[in-house]
Write an enzyme that holds these catalytic residues in place. Sequence first.
Site, PDB file in Angstrom:
ATOM      1  CE  LYS A 171      -3.672   2.213   2.520  1.00 38.96           C
ATOM      2  NZ  LYS A 171      -4.598   2.213   3.497  1.00 38.96           N
ATOM      3  CE  LYS A 208      -5.991   1.726  -0.548  1.00 34.89           C
ATOM      4  NZ  LYS A 208      -6.845   1.887   0.630  1.00 34.89           N
TER       5      LYS A 208
HETATM    6  C1  PBG Z   1      -7.192   3.522   5.382  1.00 34.45           C
HETATM    7  C2  PBG Z   1      -7.346   3.587   4.009  1.00 34.45           C
HETATM    8  C3  PBG Z   1      -7.295   4.466   2.888  1.00 34.45           C
HETATM    9  C4  PBG Z   1      -8.107   3.769   1.754  1.00 34.45           C
HETATM   10  C5  PBG Z   1      -8.527   2.815   2.057  1.00 34.45           C
HETATM   11  N1  PBG Z   1      -8.220   2.401   3.392  1.00 34.45           N
HETATM   12  C6  PBG Z   1      -6.777   5.914   2.884  1.00 34.45           C
HETATM   13  C7  PBG Z   1      -5.447   6.011   3.483  1.00 34.45           C
HETATM   14  O1  PBG Z   1      -4.524   5.201   3.490  1.00 34.45           O
HETATM   15  O2  PBG Z   1      -5.150   7.209   3.249  1.00 34.45           O
HETATM   16  C8  PBG Z   1      -8.052   4.448   0.474  1.00 34.45           C
HETATM   17  C9  PBG Z   1      -9.053   4.283  -0.579  1.00 34.45           C
HETATM   18  C10 PBG Z   1      -9.356   4.995  -1.602  1.00 34.45           C
HETATM   19  O3  PBG Z   1      -8.584   5.902  -1.900  1.00 34.45           O
HETATM   20  O4  PBG Z   1     -10.229   4.633  -2.342  1.00 34.45           O
HETATM   21  N2  PBG Z   1      -8.040   3.223   6.285  1.00 34.45           N
END
Ligand code: PBG
Length: 333
Positions: A203, A255
């Site tokens: 991520k 992601k």
């Molecule tokens: C954190 C989380 C995020 C997203 C999913 N889970 C945000 C981040 O890490 O800042 C982003 C998902 C998206 O942008 O569609 N709980």
Amino acid sequence: MSVYGNHPGTRPRRLRTTPAMRRMVSEHRLHPAELILPAFVRDGISEPVPVSSMPGVVQHTRDTLRKAAAEAVEAGVGGIMLFGLPEEAEKDGTGSAGTDPDGILQRAIRDVRSEVGDDLVVMSDLCLDEFTDHGHCGVLDDRGRVDNDATLERYAEMARVQADAGVHTVGPSGMMDGQVRVVREALDGAGHQDVSILAYTAKYASAFFGPFREAVNSSLSGDRKTYQQDPANARESLRELALDLAEGADMVMVKPALPYLDVLRRVADTVDVPIGAYQVSGEYAMIEAAAANGWLERERVIEESLTGAKRAGASVILTYWATEVALRLSRGE
Ligand code: PBG
């Protein structure tokens, strides 16, 4: 030279001559069951609230979330990933609303399970950022840094309450070291051996999460660069992957999707567990905005973006278009 030699009769275009021919030789096909719908549910509202940077996406009330889950089942969607938004006044330093057995996410899990039973894989985001007043994914130490190990204790608690509420799969998304192990131990220790873990393995500290911050009323003012990965690093994802698998991840995820298809491919070439790709808020917003201007053909671009993730190795895809696309697919369009 290719295995085909230089024979003038080798013409790949023969396999593109008719729609039936193209359909027959298609290497990848999207299916509703591999789509997962991310959904936001907000405490204390009586009408859904539109997310302006994500046209078509709303912060649900508990009622409209139930309806969205039922529609997803109807369309043949595979799963739903729930994000809970507490009332602003409930946010605090440790994100305590996230572990309140009666907190919004836990109530939403119960609602959705009672609506869909086992017809949809019900998943929950396991992270503190929606619940903390500073907006970080973990708790802070006395110097304001995200404290890895203190955060793990919060995640263990969160895993237990989400599983007690009836979730099928938890999605630890905070990128803390050791989070999968701690979550697995917490689940097993509470008798939830059957609850699976979809690990957010690779991520990135991505600007493509921008619209999500509006969607969850994020309180974050800085960035997440001390815990999420540097967009410049691909090899590092394999290290994260090895750790998550060793710690007990049942499924792994990359992601965002579109800017990281190379990472997805590398992960896919390495593992034998299902792989998720998360088509994030910014990917959704880009396509919707361009389509609204008449600059892109909306439906074709949506399908192409999902097919790209699949071709790169995704077994399941989280997308805000899950229900819409599943409906189109089941109508054979
Ligand atoms: C954190 C989380 C995020 C997203 C999913 N889970 C945000 C981040 O890490 O800042 C982003 C998902 C998206 O942008 O569609 N709980």
